[in-house]
Design an enzyme around this catalytic site. Sequence first.
Site, PDB file in Angstrom:
ATOM      1  N   GLU A 130       3.682  85.054 -29.469  1.00  0.00           N
ATOM      2  CA  GLU A 130       3.550  86.268 -30.304  1.00  0.00           C
ATOM      3  C   GLU A 130       4.362  87.466 -29.816  1.00  0.00           C
ATOM      4  O   GLU A 130       3.852  88.576 -29.748  1.00  0.00           O
ATOM      5  CB  GLU A 130       2.066  86.652 -30.411  1.00  0.00           C
ATOM      6  CG  GLU A 130       1.227  85.535 -30.996  1.00  0.00           C
ATOM      7  CD  GLU A 130      -0.262  85.867 -31.095  1.00  0.00           C
ATOM      8  OE1 GLU A 130      -0.680  86.953 -30.658  1.00  0.00           O
ATOM      9  OE2 GLU A 130      -1.015  85.036 -31.627  1.00  0.00           O
ATOM     10  N   GLU A 237      -1.785  75.823 -34.394  1.00  0.00           N
ATOM     11  CA  GLU A 237      -3.147  76.382 -34.425  1.00  0.00           C
ATOM     12  C   GLU A 237      -3.721  76.359 -35.833  1.00  0.00           C
ATOM     13  O   GLU A 237      -4.370  77.320 -36.275  1.00  0.00           O
ATOM     14  CB  GLU A 237      -3.133  77.829 -33.886  1.00  0.00           C
ATOM     15  CG  GLU A 237      -2.458  77.962 -32.523  1.00  0.00           C
ATOM     16  CD  GLU A 237      -2.570  79.351 -31.891  1.00  0.00           C
ATOM     17  OE1 GLU A 237      -3.344  80.181 -32.403  1.00  0.00           O
ATOM     18  OE2 GLU A 237      -1.877  79.578 -30.892  1.00  0.00           O
TER      19      GLU A 237
HETATM   20  C1  XIL Z   1      -8.191  82.698 -29.640  1.00  0.00           C
HETATM   21  C2  XIL Z   1      -9.324  81.777 -29.203  1.00  0.00           C
HETATM   22  O1  XIL Z   1      -9.542  80.808 -30.195  1.00  0.00           O
HETATM   23  C3  XIL Z   1     -10.577  82.586 -28.950  1.00  0.00           C
HETATM   24  O2  XIL Z   1     -11.591  81.764 -28.371  1.00  0.00           O
HETATM   25  C4  XIL Z   1     -10.280  83.771 -28.024  1.00  0.00           C
HETATM   26  O3  XIL Z   1     -11.434  84.575 -27.935  1.00  0.00           O
HETATM   27  C5  XIL Z   1      -9.136  84.590 -28.545  1.00  0.00           C
HETATM   28  O4  XIL Z   1      -8.010  83.758 -28.724  1.00  0.00           O
HETATM   29  N1  XIL Z   1      -3.479  83.049 -31.561  1.00  0.00           N
HETATM   30  C6  XIL Z   1      -3.414  82.358 -30.368  1.00  0.00           C
HETATM   31  C7  XIL Z   1      -4.652  81.849 -29.761  1.00  0.00           C
HETATM   32  O5  XIL Z   1      -2.307  82.070 -29.882  1.00  0.00           O
HETATM   33  O6  XIL Z   1      -4.595  81.827 -28.364  1.00  0.00           O
HETATM   34  C8  XIL Z   1      -5.867  82.617 -30.208  1.00  0.00           C
HETATM   35  O7  XIL Z   1      -7.014  81.944 -29.712  1.00  0.00           O
HETATM   36  C9  XIL Z   1      -5.906  82.735 -31.712  1.00  0.00           C
HETATM   37  C10 XIL Z   1      -4.690  83.461 -32.236  1.00  0.00           C
END
Ligand code: XIL
Length: 344
Positions: A130, A237
């Site tokens: 990101e 994701e």
């Molecule tokens: C999220 C997790 O799912 C949560 O458990 C944590 O509290 C915050 O992070 N983008 C990403 C992930 O790259 O690492 C994030 O994961 C969601 C958004």
Amino acid sequence: MTLKEAGEQLGLLMGTAVMAKHLDGDLGELVAREFSVLTGENEFKPGRVHPAVGAWDFAGADKIAAFAERRGIKLVGHTLLWHQQGAGFLFEDGGKSVTREVGLRNLRDHIEVVAGRYSGRVLGWDVVNEAVSDDAGVYLRPTPALSAIGQDYIVRAFEMAAAADPGAELYYNDYSNEGVEKREKCIDVIREIKKAGLRIDAVGMQCHLLLAEPSAELIEEAISAYAAEGVKIVVTELDVDVLPRKAAGGADLSKKEMAGQNPYVAGLPGEVEEALAQRYAEVFEVFRKHREHVSRVTLWGTHDGMSWLNYWPVAGRVNYPLLFDRGLAKKKAYAAVMDVLRGA
Ligand code: XIL
């Protein structure tokens, strides 16, 4: 047939994000049966493994890595550098930016220790997460790493990761990077890395989707645009938020909505369940069609009860974004994905 097997027939890895606590009992068995690759949902993040200067904690990450090895599942490292859940002290001291030299040294130490520890054991790393800005006309997000090191911090992180684990694939990962403007910025990142003579194997499209957006066409266009740069695409994701949001899509952790509706506490209505299945089918059609370039699809969680979308962007809601329900039963969306993978 399982997702793992159906994906294998297409040369597509099927993944899920897990936390270390999810690997015991029935859930662990389901994970090992259905998926060919795991991502640690939080355990490998800078702030977790490197909570303070000179302090390291690999308990959770090691548990996930050991489970993956024991069960013959591949492992993706997420992530070496991110402005959230980060190790802010790498780039700031007493609220002030460290010098470029100190920032680079701290980043190198971090990557050497973390990527070095799992060297030879991970399929690939989300090297940087990101980094590009959501704002029009701004290339990189202002972060402590950018302030301390300068614009080449991404390139340097890729160089350090390649040195620490020469066999690992290296990914640049982001959300909403199917949108045209952000996609162009991600392409600039790819080009900068390549121009420096370094390797980037794939761009990670997080694909935190809503039911109606972004469109499957936009996702497809982005896949083609990235493929034209000579990199693979990994869907890192994937989930589908079925709850109302005030703002549009995305996955910016800092954008919490203070209030929201929570309409499906008692269960998901049949027509929404159906819409969710259709949504999964349409995006998997795209992934299947472009399987020459899309090497992996990872769901962000395994069952609805463990999804981060129950607590982001609004805390305490009941969401239904994944392929298994809270009782670990396969949902309609699972069957829809399976049909697409099997070409039914
Ligand atoms: C999220 C997790 O799912 C949560 O458990 C944590 O509290 C915050 O992070 N983008 C990403 C992930 O790259 O690492 C994030 O994961 C969601 C958004």
